[in-house]
Write a protein that holds these residues in place. Structure first.
Motif, PDB file in Angstrom:
ATOM      1  N   GLN A  66       0.844  -1.180   0.000  1.00  0.00           N
ATOM      2  CA  GLN A  66       0.000   0.000   0.000  1.00  0.00           C
ATOM      3  C   GLN A  66       0.881   1.232   0.000  1.00  0.00           C
ATOM      4  O   GLN A  66       2.008   1.197   0.471  1.00  0.00           O
ATOM      5  N   ASP A  93      -2.413  -0.262  -3.894  1.00  0.00           N
ATOM      6  CA  ASP A  93      -3.035  -1.105  -2.873  1.00  0.00           C
ATOM      7  C   ASP A  93      -3.109  -2.530  -3.399  1.00  0.00           C
ATOM      8  O   ASP A  93      -4.005  -2.888  -4.151  1.00  0.00           O
ATOM      9  N   ARG A  98      -8.923  -7.792   2.227  1.00  0.00           N
ATOM     10  CA  ARG A  98      -9.553  -6.592   2.755  1.00  0.00           C
ATOM     11  C   ARG A  98     -11.062  -6.711   2.621  1.00  0.00           C
ATOM     12  O   ARG A  98     -11.577  -7.404   1.757  1.00  0.00           O
ATOM     13  N   ARG A 110     -13.416   0.581  -0.206  1.00  0.00           N
ATOM     14  CA  ARG A 110     -12.083   1.182  -0.277  1.00  0.00           C
ATOM     15  C   ARG A 110     -12.223   2.695  -0.349  1.00  0.00           C
ATOM     16  O   ARG A 110     -13.016   3.211  -1.136  1.00  0.00           O
ATOM     17  N   TYR A 112      -9.649   6.226  -0.213  1.00  0.00           N
ATOM     18  CA  TYR A 112      -8.317   6.821  -0.121  1.00  0.00           C
ATOM     19  C   TYR A 112      -8.483   8.340  -0.150  1.00  0.00           C
ATOM     20  O   TYR A 112      -8.817   8.907  -1.186  1.00  0.00           O
ATOM     21  N   THR A 132     -11.873   5.987  -4.635  1.00  0.00           N
ATOM     22  CA  THR A 132     -12.382   4.674  -4.243  1.00  0.00           C
ATOM     23  C   THR A 132     -11.631   3.531  -4.906  1.00  0.00           C
ATOM     24  O   THR A 132     -11.884   2.372  -4.595  1.00  0.00           O
ATOM     25  N   ASN A 157      -6.071   5.776   4.189  1.00  0.00           N
ATOM     26  CA  ASN A 157      -7.072   4.822   3.728  1.00  0.00           C
ATOM     27  C   ASN A 157      -8.206   4.707   4.735  1.00  0.00           C
ATOM     28  O   ASN A 157      -8.237   5.407   5.752  1.00  0.00           O
TER      29      ASN A 157
END
Length: 212
Positions: A66, A93, A98, A110, A112, A132, A157
């Protein structure tokens, strides 16, 4: 393992010092010597380790799974002439396992949050956006005055883990110096003409005698 014949207690720093695409190590010894050691490891911006406290940098601690990094062209020190500074960065990533489902309806699994700020100023952001998906993105930012500035591209994140990449640019400093000379040039020419004699302007060595 490399035997340099000296005791080293400080953490070596890693970066592409020679610009050849390979990682170089900068090592300080107990005798005060500073050694630069080359390696055959391919360089990647996320592998840079340019400061001992590396809490919010990508670095080896995250295994390149990441992070966020500015591409080589944007990170290269350069003079920006114009209104905007184009910045290209990549959100990385590669983690597995996850959570794919959102905790709240409509919230992406997700997230960011990317911000760009000047130096240590983490309050007044020049840019802020939530992404995203990982990928490469290009944004344009604008500064309020000509300056030499360090820009910090920061990412957090959805788990609150922070990553950052920094670089420096010169923003319109030399351009404004050129404008100052262009504004002063007509005045310099006019001042020079005042000190030139009329004979020199006419190209003759002496003046024309007046009629009697």
């Amino acid at each position: 393992h490399a035997d340099i014949g000296e005791h080293v207690y400080a953490m070596p720093l890693a970066a592409d010092l020679q610009g050849d695409g390979l990682v170089d190590l900068l090592v300080g010894t107990m005798n005060g010597e500073l050694l630069a050691l080359g390696t055959n490891v391919p360089h990647h911006p996320s592998n840079d380790w340019m400061a001992q406290p590396q809490a919010q940098r990508n670095g080896f601690t995250h295994g390149r799974e990441q992070g966020i990094y500015v591409d080589e062209h944007s990170a290269r020190f350069r003079e920006i002439i114009g209104r905007y500074i184009p910045i290209t960065f990549e959100i990385v990533d590669k983690s597995r396992g996850r959570a794919r489902s959102a905790k709240k309806e409509g919230e992406p699994a997700r997230k960011y949050t990317v911000t760009i700020s000047e130096g240590s100023n983490s309050v007044d952001h020049l840019y802020r956006h939530e992404y995203t998906e990982p990928g490469t993105y290009t944004v344009n930012i604008e500064l309020d005055s000509p300056q030499l500035v360090t820009l910090v591209v920061h990412m957090v994140n959805e788990h609150g883990q922070a990553f950052a990449s920094t670089f420096a640019v010169s923003y319109n400093r030399h351009f404004y110096k050129t404008l100052k000379w262009m504004a002063a040039l007509p005045l310099l020419i006019a001042s020079t003409l005042l000190f030139i004699s009329p004979s020199a302007l006419s190209g003759r060595g002496g003046g024309t005698p007046l009629p009697s």
